[in-house]
Every structure is written in C-alpha cells, then in structure tokens.
Design an enzyme around this catalytic site. Structure first.
Site, PDB file in Angstrom:
ATOM      1  CB  CYS A 168      23.233  -0.374   8.631  1.00 22.61           C
ATOM      2  SG  CYS A 168      23.087  -1.938   8.015  1.00 22.61           S
ATOM      3  CG  HIS A 225      26.909  -4.678   8.528  1.00 24.66           C
ATOM      4  ND1 HIS A 225      26.326  -3.877   8.420  1.00 24.66           N
ATOM      5  CD2 HIS A 225      28.098  -4.653   7.422  1.00 24.66           C
ATOM      6  CE1 HIS A 225      26.854  -2.674   7.309  1.00 24.66           C
ATOM      7  NE2 HIS A 225      27.156  -3.538   6.953  1.00 24.66           N
ATOM      8  CD  GLU A 248      24.883  -4.714  13.451  1.00 20.35           C
ATOM      9  OE1 GLU A 248      24.726  -3.854  13.599  1.00 20.35           O
ATOM     10  OE2 GLU A 248      26.076  -5.039  12.758  1.00 20.35           O
ATOM     11  CB  CYS A 265      22.466  -3.958  10.742  1.00 18.77           C
ATOM     12  SG  CYS A 265      23.508  -5.343   9.435  1.00 18.77           S
TER      13      CYS A 265
END
Length: 154
Positions: free
Chosen positions: A106, A78, A80, A109
């Site tokens: 999410c 992801h 992040e 994360c």
C-alpha cells in the site's frame, strides 16, 4: 539419473511469504513477507496486530477487527511493516535488501520501504485489485523513486 532443476531464490522466498501468510489471524486478508539480503533471510512477517496484544479472529470472530477511516484494519500492522520492524529491532541491516510480499505494498508501506532504502520489491497479488481501487499507488510510488518492483507468479 536426471538432476532436478533447483528453484531460484526468488521463488523460494515468495513461496515462504505465501506460507507465512497462513499464520495471519486477519479474517479479511492474509499477507506474508520475507525480507532478504542477497540469498539470506533477514526477517519475516505477516499481517496482524502488534505482538502480544490480541488475535483478531479470536477476539472479533468472523467480522474481524474494527475498520479505520479508510476502511482498513484499525489494529493491524502490514506484513512488510512487521518484517521491517522486526529486522530493525534486532539490529539487522535492511538497506539494500529485497522484500517479497504476497500483496503489493500500500502507499504507507511503500513509503516505509523507500525510507528504509530497500532496493527491490517482489509481489504476488495487486493491492489495488484487493481494495477495488484503480491504481496500485504503492507500486507507482516505489517505481517513481527508483525502487525496482516486480510482479511474480508462482
């Protein structure tokens, strides 16, 4: 001559995150992230497979990479995660920072953000809405444990 109003740093960083999202090779979602400390950029990231592996849109075409058991991309990091990993890999101090991301974190994360002691999260769009789930679990997790989370509009 009238002076133009200068954009604030939150707007600048979120606009950069939105532009970084365009670099993603994911065919399902393009997400960008900017990690900062005060008014300085520490790191940037966008979603996609680990560096030097492949590009989903090139290798898998319009169908994208295979999905994992939860329906997410099985090969991607992801945005992040990419921003945080790159910062740490290069010796930047992440603790106390702020992350700007185009899709709310999410739950996975969110755990990483909390563990790395990032103090504030700005996001543009809801992960729950994108995934069709009832609640933004990552946002709720972060708020529960004292991380400031704010939805932005550009």
């Amino acid at each position: 001559m009238t002076k133009e109003k200068k954009p604030d740093f939150d707007t600048i960083f979120m606009e950069l995150a939105a532009n970084l999202a365009k670099r993603s090779h994911c065919v399902r979602a393009q997400v960008g992230a900017v990690l900062t400390n005060e008014t300085r950029i520490i790191s940037i990231g966008y979603n996609g497979p680990p560096s030097e592996t492949h590009n989903c849109d090139e290798e898998f075409g319009s169908s994208g990479c295979p999905k994992d058991s939860k329906g997410s991309c099985s090969l991607a990091l992801h945005a992040e995660q990419n921003a945080i990993l790159y910062a740490v890999k290069n010796g930047s101090r992440v603790e106390g920072g702020t992350i700007y991301v185009t899709l709310s974190p999410c739950i996975s994360c969110a755990r990483v953000i909390y563990t790395m002691k990032i103090k504030k999260v700005f996001y543009l769009n809801s992960y729950a809405e994108y995934k069709g789930i009832p609640v933004d679990e990552g946002v709720e997790f972060l708020r529960k444990f004292g991380i400031e989370v704010e939805k932005m509009n550009l």
